[in-house]
Design an enzyme around this catalytic site. Structure first.
Site, PDB file in Angstrom:
ATOM      1  CB  SER A   1      -0.876   0.061   1.227  1.00 19.60           C
ATOM      2  OG  SER A   1      -0.047  -0.167   2.322  1.00 19.60           O
TER       3      SER A   1
ATOM      4  CE1 TYR B   1      -4.118   0.779  -1.212  1.00 17.70           C
ATOM      5  CE2 TYR B   1      -3.426  -1.635  -1.464  1.00 17.70           C
ATOM      6  CZ  TYR B   1      -3.467  -0.480  -1.995  1.00 17.70           C
ATOM      7  OH  TYR B   1      -3.006  -0.173  -3.266  1.00 17.70           O
ATOM      8  N   GLY B   2      -5.134  -0.391   5.431  1.00 17.83           N
ATOM      9  CA  GLY B   2      -5.600  -1.123   6.322  1.00 17.83           C
ATOM     10  C   GLY B   2      -6.970  -0.609   7.153  1.00 17.83           C
TER      11      GLY B   2
ATOM     12  CB  CYS C   1       0.302  -4.989   1.621  1.00 17.62           C
ATOM     13  SG  CYS C   1      -0.981  -4.150   2.529  1.00 17.62           S
ATOM     14  CG  ASN C   2       0.996  -8.237   7.092  1.00 18.58           C
ATOM     15  OD1 ASN C   2       1.054  -9.071   7.699  1.00 18.58           O
ATOM     16  ND2 ASN C   2       2.087  -7.499   6.862  1.00 18.58           N
ATOM     17  CB  THR C   3      -4.181  -4.720   4.580  1.00 18.73           C
ATOM     18  OG1 THR C   3      -3.839  -4.172   5.992  1.00 18.73           O
ATOM     19  CG2 THR C   3      -5.689  -4.293   4.530  1.00 18.73           C
TER      20      THR C   3
ATOM     21  CB  THR D   1       4.629  -3.571   5.821  1.00 15.80           C
ATOM     22  OG1 THR D   1       3.528  -2.336   5.862  1.00 15.80           O
ATOM     23  CG2 THR D   1       3.962  -4.457   4.746  1.00 15.80           C
ATOM     24  CG  HIS D   2       4.470   0.560   8.912  1.00 19.51           C
ATOM     25  ND1 HIS D   2       3.612  -0.127   7.677  1.00 19.51           N
ATOM     26  CD2 HIS D   2       4.387   1.931   8.669  1.00 19.51           C
ATOM     27  CE1 HIS D   2       3.480   1.240   6.870  1.00 19.51           C
ATOM     28  NE2 HIS D   2       3.868   2.164   7.429  1.00 19.51           N
TER      29      HIS D   2
END
Ligand code: DGL
Length: 273
Positions: free
Chosen positions: A16, A47-48, A78-80, A190-191
């Site tokens: 994202s 996106y989250g 991106c996990n989302t 990601t963060h």
């Protein structure tokens, strides 16, 4: 096409925005010969906090962009997106594709002794139950405790990694998980790897922290080997960065995520942006 030509194509990675650079960092460490094309949808991040429907639309645009760069595989950093739209990428791209959820879940199960596993991520990732479903699919005896931590993304982008304020917020988010006696925590965004030190402090070093990005780099290596797609060239790899907005900001903050200088970042238009 000869194998050498095919194998020298880049791995396409998208996110994202900027956070996916933590996955690129892990790829550079574990697969130092591979060329990489990275796309960060900085015009439409985050996106989250968006609905699955919108994330799925954006995901198709992001995939089209990577396909236009003729990549040999796609990594959804991106996990989302991995949680709510991996199938969009798989359906569109006739290429090997991986997200971060399955590698993260597998790594957590390998690490956990008591099978009490925590998951933190964006609201989109946590509400999708993607990690919970995957963990329980892999081992039905697993107890999963999830918590959305939406303030972590802006804190990391602000560079507030070790401040007292960040520690207090982490305590607030993680307290309900530690009282459940988790022994493993999936950093499902990601963060969050940038907050490892603060999270370890808050969980008093009692919990194994799983970086889904690192686990994913291992999966990428295995997939390339299985398909005979590893780049054997000894030339120094070409790492290209593309964003949909504000390349200067991406360059400035990106170094923190990548752990090294980025070089040129180019702005491109995807979808209607
Ligand atoms: N990249 C996102 C993730 O891993 C975090 C930032 C966002 O919300 O877009 O879920």
């Amino acid at each position: 096409m000869s194998n050498t030509l095919q194998n020298s194509k880049a791995i396409g990675v998208f996110d994202s925005g900027i956070g996916g650079l933590t996955v690129v960092r892990a790829l550079l460490e574990q697969l130092p010969n591979e060329n990489i094309v990275y796309f960060g949808d900085t015009a439409r991040v985050p996106y989250g906090s968006k609905s699955a429907q919108v994330v799925r639309e954006y995901t198709l645009d992001d995939t089209e962009f990577l396909l236009s760069r003729d990549v040999k595989m796609i990594v959804v950093a991106c996990n989302t997106v991995s949680a709510v739209a991996l199938d969009v990428v798989q359906k569109r791209a006739n290429l090997p594709v991986t997200g971060v959820i399955i590698p993260g879940a597998e790594a957590a199960l390998r690490a956990s002794g008591n099978k009490r596993i925590g998951v933190i991520g964006t609201a989109g990732t946590v509400n999708s139950n993607a990690y919970r479903n995957e963990l329980q699919r892999l081992d039905g005896t697993t107890n999963v405790f999830s918590k959305a931590c939406p303030l972590f993304v802006p804190l990391v982008e602000e560079g507030w990694l070790d401040l007292k304020a960040t520690e207090l917020i982490a305590q607030e988010y993680l307290f309900p998980l530690t009282t459940e006696r988790i022994d493993t925590l999936i950093l499902g965004c990601t963060h969050y790897p940038l907050l490892k030190r603060t999270i370890a402090k808050v969980t008093k070093g009692m919990v194994t922290l799983i970086d889904s990005g690192e686990a994913t780099a291992g999966t990428v290596a295995a997939m390339l080997d299985a398909q005979g797609l590893r780049n054997s060239s000894s030339q120094s790899p070409n790492i290209q960065f593309f964003v949909s907005d504000a390349p200067e900001k991406f360059t400035a903050v990106g170094e923190l995520f990548l752990g090294r200088k980025l070089g040129v970042v180019r702005k491109v238009t995807v979808g209607r942006h």
